[in-house]
Design a protein around this motif. Sequence first.
Motif, PDB file in Angstrom:
ATOM      1  N   PHE A   1      79.616  97.484  18.986  1.00 26.04           N
ATOM      2  CA  PHE A   1      80.460  96.362  19.383  1.00 26.04           C
ATOM      3  C   PHE A   1      81.029  96.590  20.784  1.00 26.04           C
ATOM      4  CE2 PHE A   1      84.714  94.391  19.551  1.00 26.04           C
ATOM      5  CZ  PHE A   1      84.353  93.062  19.357  1.00 26.04           C
TER       6      PHE A   1
ATOM      7  N   ARG B   1      78.344  96.229  23.318  1.00 27.98           N
ATOM      8  CA  ARG B   1      77.711  94.903  23.277  1.00 27.98           C
ATOM      9  C   ARG B   1      76.205  95.003  23.041  1.00 27.98           C
ATOM     10  NH1 ARG B   1      80.910  91.313  27.923  1.00 27.98           N
ATOM     11  NH2 ARG B   1      83.006  91.701  27.083  1.00 27.98           N
ATOM     12  N   ARG B   2      75.850  95.800  22.033  1.00 30.03           N
ATOM     13  CA  ARG B   2      74.453  95.967  21.643  1.00 30.03           C
ATOM     14  C   ARG B   2      74.322  95.816  20.137  1.00 30.03           C
ATOM     15  NH1 ARG B   2      74.183 100.772  19.056  1.00 30.03           N
ATOM     16  NH2 ARG B   2      75.675 102.422  19.644  1.00 30.03           N
TER      17      ARG B   2
END
Length: 268
Positions: A257, A260-261
Amino acid sequence: MRDDADAGVVRLSRDGAVLHIVLDRPGRRNSLSHSMVDDLVAALTSAAHDDTLRAIHLCAAGDDFCAGADWVATNSTDRKPRPGNLSRRIPHTANRIIELVTTIELPVVCSVRGWAVGLGCNLALAADFTVAAEDANLWEPFIDRGFSPDSGATWLLPRLAGVARARRMLLLGEKISGADAADWGLIHDAVPAEMLDAGADALLARLASGPTVAIGLAKRAINYGLHASLSESLAHELSALELACRTSDFKEGLAAFRARRAPDFGGR
């Protein structure tokens, strides 16, 4: 598992972290013999203790999923059973299968084509995700055969489809298609028959790549909430959350999280 052409067999295979449990008695529409019931109980019990598994697939050989318990073979003898025979035996056989499917802390996906009858129908209802061919047939024939429902039918159907629809299936013996079962909310989805395998495979792949411990805890909490108050369910959720937060997958979820993957869960 035991391979007896007449009694049928429960075949097991692994595809990575997915266990495929195949009912293999197509000549009898995969009706469950005594030996098949025992092997199915054994397979699910073993799977519950296997930390390398992340999903279970229930399916069948041939054109039908399962025509239920083999009552013809069960009642073929002229010898009168001892009083209380059913109440002694069924909790450890048919009922035990349903309990294992609903309580095992792994996601269970069921593929249904052709007929799912009696115990076979209840297996499909008990699974976490059942994908059926649109032209499959789900049937609870207990009343038509002169006896009352068993193997969880009176618990599963009212909760999934409501009391009125449960009465239609259990008191009137109405057969419903896979498409109607999905529309009623009895099963996860109905697809064209030629897409059944692909649909189940996609669902299994998604579940097997998820946070296995959290999925198992969520499954347990959902079942607990069916007979608990809101305050009891909130307390149960909190206990489950404490466990989930101690897993490696929880840490991976947070890291993914922040970065951002997509997360890469390991099932631990």
